[in-house]
Motif scaffolding. Structure first.
Motif, PDB file in Angstrom:
ATOM      1  N   ALA A  86      41.091  -0.013 -34.349  1.00 36.90           N
ATOM      2  CA  ALA A  86      41.571   0.585 -33.106  1.00 36.90           C
ATOM      3  C   ALA A  86      41.379  -0.390 -31.958  1.00 36.90           C
ATOM      4  CB  ALA A  86      40.830   1.894 -32.836  1.00 36.90           C
ATOM      5  N   SER A  87      42.284  -0.332 -30.997  1.00 39.44           N
ATOM      6  CA  SER A  87      42.232  -1.253 -29.871  1.00 39.44           C
ATOM      7  C   SER A  87      40.974  -1.032 -29.044  1.00 39.44           C
ATOM      8  CB  SER A  87      43.473  -1.072 -28.985  1.00 39.44           C
ATOM      9  OG  SER A  87      44.652  -1.367 -29.702  1.00 39.44           O
ATOM     10  N   LEU A  88      40.504  -2.116 -28.456  1.00 39.44           N
ATOM     11  CA  LEU A  88      39.316  -2.065 -27.605  1.00 39.44           C
ATOM     12  C   LEU A  88      39.762  -1.986 -26.154  1.00 39.44           C
ATOM     13  CD1 LEU A  88      36.230  -2.285 -27.276  1.00 39.44           C
ATOM     14  CD2 LEU A  88      36.525  -4.761 -27.185  1.00 39.44           C
ATOM     15  N   ARG A  89      39.401  -0.892 -25.489  1.00 41.47           N
ATOM     16  CA  ARG A  89      39.737  -0.706 -24.086  1.00 41.47           C
ATOM     17  C   ARG A  89      38.479  -0.345 -23.312  1.00 41.47           C
ATOM     18  NH1 ARG A  89      43.992   1.761 -26.895  1.00 41.47           N
ATOM     19  NH2 ARG A  89      46.025   0.811 -26.518  1.00 41.47           N
ATOM     20  N   PRO A  90      38.382  -0.811 -22.062  1.00 42.55           N
ATOM     21  CA  PRO A  90      37.196  -0.487 -21.254  1.00 42.55           C
ATOM     22  C   PRO A  90      36.967   1.016 -21.189  1.00 42.55           C
ATOM     23  CG  PRO A  90      38.515  -2.157 -20.155  1.00 42.55           C
ATOM     24  CD  PRO A  90      39.323  -1.680 -21.333  1.00 42.55           C
ATOM     25  N   GLY A  91      35.750   1.424 -21.530  1.00 46.02           N
ATOM     26  CA  GLY A  91      35.390   2.831 -21.483  1.00 46.02           C
ATOM     27  C   GLY A  91      35.852   3.639 -22.669  1.00 46.02           C
ATOM     28  N   ALA A  92      36.526   3.011 -23.637  1.00 49.90           N
ATOM     29  CA  ALA A  92      37.027   3.750 -24.801  1.00 49.90           C
ATOM     30  C   ALA A  92      36.987   2.855 -26.025  1.00 49.90           C
ATOM     31  CB  ALA A  92      38.447   4.240 -24.545  1.00 49.90           C
ATOM     32  N   GLN A  93      35.783   2.635 -26.551  1.00 49.75           N
ATOM     33  CA  GLN A  93      35.678   1.795 -27.735  1.00 49.75           C
ATOM     34  C   GLN A  93      35.066   2.537 -28.915  1.00 49.75           C
ATOM     35  OE1 GLN A  93      32.904  -1.304 -26.029  1.00 49.75           O
ATOM     36  NE2 GLN A  93      31.791  -0.931 -27.938  1.00 49.75           N
ATOM     37  N   SER A  94      34.832   3.834 -28.761  1.00 53.96           N
ATOM     38  CA  SER A  94      34.188   4.589 -29.838  1.00 53.96           C
ATOM     39  C   SER A  94      35.060   4.642 -31.086  1.00 53.96           C
ATOM     40  CB  SER A  94      33.840   6.005 -29.370  1.00 53.96           C
ATOM     41  OG  SER A  94      35.010   6.704 -28.963  1.00 53.96           O
ATOM     42  N   ALA A  95      36.397   4.701 -30.907  1.00 50.02           N
ATOM     43  CA  ALA A  95      37.286   4.757 -32.074  1.00 50.02           C
ATOM     44  C   ALA A  95      37.174   3.470 -32.881  1.00 50.02           C
ATOM     45  CB  ALA A  95      38.721   4.991 -31.624  1.00 50.02           C
ATOM     46  N   GLY A 130      23.068  -9.260 -26.218  1.00 49.61           N
ATOM     47  CA  GLY A 130      24.297  -9.259 -26.997  1.00 49.61           C
ATOM     48  C   GLY A 130      24.177  -8.541 -28.322  1.00 49.61           C
ATOM     49  N   ALA A 131      22.960  -8.255 -28.758  1.00 51.34           N
ATOM     50  CA  ALA A 131      22.752  -7.526 -30.014  1.00 51.34           C
ATOM     51  C   ALA A 131      22.720  -6.010 -29.804  1.00 51.34           C
ATOM     52  CB  ALA A 131      21.450  -7.978 -30.670  1.00 51.34           C
ATOM     53  N   VAL A 132      22.826  -5.561 -28.548  1.00 51.06           N
ATOM     54  CA  VAL A 132      22.758  -4.133 -28.246  1.00 51.06           C
ATOM     55  C   VAL A 132      24.116  -3.487 -28.508  1.00 51.06           C
ATOM     56  CG1 VAL A 132      22.363  -2.421 -26.438  1.00 51.06           C
ATOM     57  CG2 VAL A 132      20.980  -4.511 -26.509  1.00 51.06           C
ATOM     58  N   PRO A 133      24.208  -2.469 -29.364  1.00 57.64           N
ATOM     59  CA  PRO A 133      25.500  -1.829 -29.636  1.00 57.64           C
ATOM     60  C   PRO A 133      26.076  -1.201 -28.380  1.00 57.64           C
ATOM     61  CG  PRO A 133      23.857  -1.205 -31.283  1.00 57.64           C
ATOM     62  CD  PRO A 133      23.111  -1.895 -30.174  1.00 57.64           C
ATOM     63  N   GLY A 134      27.395  -1.113 -28.325  1.00 54.75           N
ATOM     64  CA  GLY A 134      28.046  -0.490 -27.184  1.00 54.75           C
ATOM     65  C   GLY A 134      28.762  -1.498 -26.308  1.00 54.75           C
ATOM     66  N   PRO A 135      29.260  -1.044 -25.159  1.00 52.97           N
ATOM     67  CA  PRO A 135      30.056  -1.905 -24.278  1.00 52.97           C
ATOM     68  C   PRO A 135      29.337  -3.177 -23.835  1.00 52.97           C
ATOM     69  CG  PRO A 135      30.290   0.391 -23.631  1.00 52.97           C
ATOM     70  CD  PRO A 135      29.215   0.352 -24.670  1.00 52.97           C
ATOM     71  N   LEU A 136      28.023  -3.069 -23.550  1.00 55.97           N
ATOM     72  CA  LEU A 136      27.293  -4.243 -23.088  1.00 55.97           C
ATOM     73  C   LEU A 136      27.257  -5.321 -24.171  1.00 55.97           C
ATOM     74  CD1 LEU A 136      25.598  -5.718 -20.987  1.00 55.97           C
ATOM     75  CD2 LEU A 136      23.565  -4.563 -21.908  1.00 55.97           C
ATOM     76  N   GLY A 137      26.897  -4.941 -25.387  1.00 57.01           N
ATOM     77  CA  GLY A 137      26.845  -5.908 -26.474  1.00 57.01           C
ATOM     78  C   GLY A 137      28.208  -6.503 -26.768  1.00 57.01           C
ATOM     79  N   THR A 138      29.251  -5.680 -26.701  1.00 55.39           N
ATOM     80  CA  THR A 138      30.607  -6.176 -26.938  1.00 55.39           C
ATOM     81  C   THR A 138      31.020  -7.179 -25.876  1.00 55.39           C
ATOM     82  OG1 THR A 138      31.350  -4.199 -28.131  1.00 55.39           O
ATOM     83  CG2 THR A 138      33.039  -5.497 -27.017  1.00 55.39           C
ATOM     84  N   ALA A 139      30.737  -6.864 -24.616  1.00 60.95           N
ATOM     85  CA  ALA A 139      31.106  -7.771 -23.522  1.00 60.95           C
ATOM     86  C   ALA A 139      30.383  -9.108 -23.646  1.00 60.95           C
ATOM     87  CB  ALA A 139      30.789  -7.120 -22.180  1.00 60.95           C
ATOM     88  N   ILE A 140      29.096  -9.070 -23.967  1.00 62.31           N
ATOM     89  CA  ILE A 140      28.342 -10.312 -24.110  1.00 62.31           C
ATOM     90  C   ILE A 140      28.842 -11.102 -25.313  1.00 62.31           C
ATOM     91  CG2 ILE A 140      26.057 -11.254 -24.658  1.00 62.31           C
ATOM     92  CD1 ILE A 140      24.857  -9.037 -22.954  1.00 62.31           C
ATOM     93  N   ALA A 141      29.174 -10.404 -26.401  1.00 56.57           N
ATOM     94  CA  ALA A 141      29.671 -11.092 -27.594  1.00 56.57           C
ATOM     95  C   ALA A 141      30.943 -11.876 -27.297  1.00 56.57           C
ATOM     96  CB  ALA A 141      29.919 -10.084 -28.714  1.00 56.57           C
ATOM     97  N   VAL A 142      31.789 -11.335 -26.420  1.00 57.89           N
ATOM     98  CA  VAL A 142      33.041 -12.015 -26.070  1.00 57.89           C
ATOM     99  C   VAL A 142      32.773 -13.325 -25.337  1.00 57.89           C
ATOM    100  CG1 VAL A 142      35.111 -11.854 -24.626  1.00 57.89           C
ATOM    101  CG2 VAL A 142      34.440  -9.922 -26.052  1.00 57.89           C
ATOM    102  N   VAL A 143      31.802 -13.318 -24.431  1.00 58.40           N
ATOM    103  CA  VAL A 143      31.541 -14.520 -23.620  1.00 58.40           C
ATOM    104  C   VAL A 143      30.505 -15.450 -24.254  1.00 58.40           C
ATOM    105  CG1 VAL A 143      32.101 -13.255 -21.517  1.00 58.40           C
ATOM    106  CG2 VAL A 143      29.718 -13.435 -22.219  1.00 58.40           C
ATOM    107  N   LEU A 144      29.843 -14.995 -25.297  1.00 60.02           N
ATOM    108  CA  LEU A 144      28.742 -15.769 -25.869  1.00 60.02           C
ATOM    109  C   LEU A 144      29.136 -17.182 -26.293  1.00 60.02           C
ATOM    110  CD1 LEU A 144      25.739 -15.470 -26.403  1.00 60.02           C
ATOM    111  CD2 LEU A 144      26.272 -14.605 -28.693  1.00 60.02           C
ATOM    112  N   PRO A 145      30.264 -17.386 -26.992  1.00 59.84           N
ATOM    113  CA  PRO A 145      30.615 -18.767 -27.349  1.00 59.84           C
ATOM    114  C   PRO A 145      30.799 -19.659 -26.120  1.00 59.84           C
ATOM    115  CG  PRO A 145      31.895 -17.216 -28.645  1.00 59.84           C
ATOM    116  CD  PRO A 145      31.208 -16.413 -27.586  1.00 59.84           C
TER     117      PRO A 145
END
Length: 314
Positions: free
Chosen positions: A208-217, A38-53
């Protein structure tokens, strides 16, 4: 019963227990790995951060299972429990802390008012009634922006609005600046508010909104905001709004290094979205320079986001 007879019986009893211990170990290792990833930047870390709680619910059967198999195996569950607690430490509520209230300091409120919801005036009225001296709104459209301005004109004479974000203050705004944070259009602002205790640098952001495959913004905006805050020499700084990122998202790291998040009281995690069944907290109040920052969520208007009210003291 002979020794020869007892040994196979003991073996049959021990085998399931060993299997259960192996299963507990595998589960514990998997949970720790998830927390660390969950500490890894990018989509993987973001996805884990959402489910972590929510991962905390998986720890309950792990602890119970470890105790049932053998009390001495409790350490198996202790490792992922500690890892999960450390990862969420800044996010977890403080049971003994009360909510924000009136008193010395600065009471702030923020809400994403959901463009097209027609909730601007109702949200502003509700949050103003709670006594906040500074109100920050995001996802403003033309109608909600005008409605909020009309509602707050008398009590909050100092205001600054840029694109989809705006701030209204009881105290003078002595400096103001629109920020695009690398996005190419303005979804953030910075103002200096002359509060009774001294100047406060306030950042209002609608990431900026978070969308699958497009979170760089989004990641780029949050990183740029962190750099701006790092270079801000004002003793007291507040950043609030809709960050489209949960508290433990790696994309917030540059901000979290500079500011602490206002802590919520009670036992609930105080999620903000969606308002009908809050599952994540993507709206935040961060600060530095105040000794205490106590927050709570509240319903305001018909937005799909709950509002946050935070008392900044000391």
């Amino acid at each position: 019963m002979s020794q020869a007879t007892r040994d196979p019986v003991r073996a049959r009893r021990t085998a399931p227990r060993r299997g259960a211990i192996v299963a507990l170990l595998v589960t514990a290792v998997a949970l720790v790995a998830i927390v660390l990833l969950g500490a890894v930047p990018g989509p993987l870390g973001t996805a884990i951060a959402v489910v972590l709680p929510w991962l905390g619910f998986a720890l309950v059967p792990l602890v119970v299972g470890a105790l049932l198999v053998r009390p001495r195996t409790a350490w198996i569950a202790a490792v992922p429990v500690v890892a999960w607690t450390v990862a969420l430490w800044g996010f977890l509520p403080v049971p003994w802390q009360g909510g924000p209230g009136a008193g010395d300091g600065l009471l702030v409120a923020t809400q994403n008012v959901e463009a097209g919801s027609g909730t601007g005036a109702a949200s502003a009225r509700t949050l103003a009634a709670d006594g906040a001296q500074l109100l920050a709104f995001t996802e403003l459209d033309a109608d909600s922006g005008a409605a909020i301005a009309d509602e707050l004109a008398d009590a909050y004479p100092h205001a600054y609005r840029v694109g989809t974000v705006g701030v209204w203050s009881r105290y003078p705004i002595v400096d103001q600046e629109a920020l695009d944070l690398g996005l190419g259009w303005k979804r953030a602002l910075r103002v200096t508010v002359e509060a009774p205790s001294g100047p406060v640098s306030v950042y209002v952001v609608h990431a900026a909104s978070l969308r699958p495959g497009a979170q760089s913004a989004r990641d780029g905006m949050l990183s740029a905001l962190g750099e701006r805050i790092r270079d801000d020499r004002t003793p007291r700084v507040v950043a609030l709004g809709d960050f489209n990122a949960v508290s433990t998202d790696p994309a917030l790291a540059s901000i979290s290094r500079e500011l602490g998040e206002a802590r919520f009281g009670g036992l609930a995690p105080s999620f903000t979205w969606p308002a009908s069944f809050p599952a994540v907290r993507i709206d935040h109040v961060f600060q530095r320079g105040f000794a205490e920052a106590a927050a709570k969520t509240t319903t305001a208007g018909r937005s799909d986001h709950l509002a946050i009210i935070a008392a900044l003291r000391g």
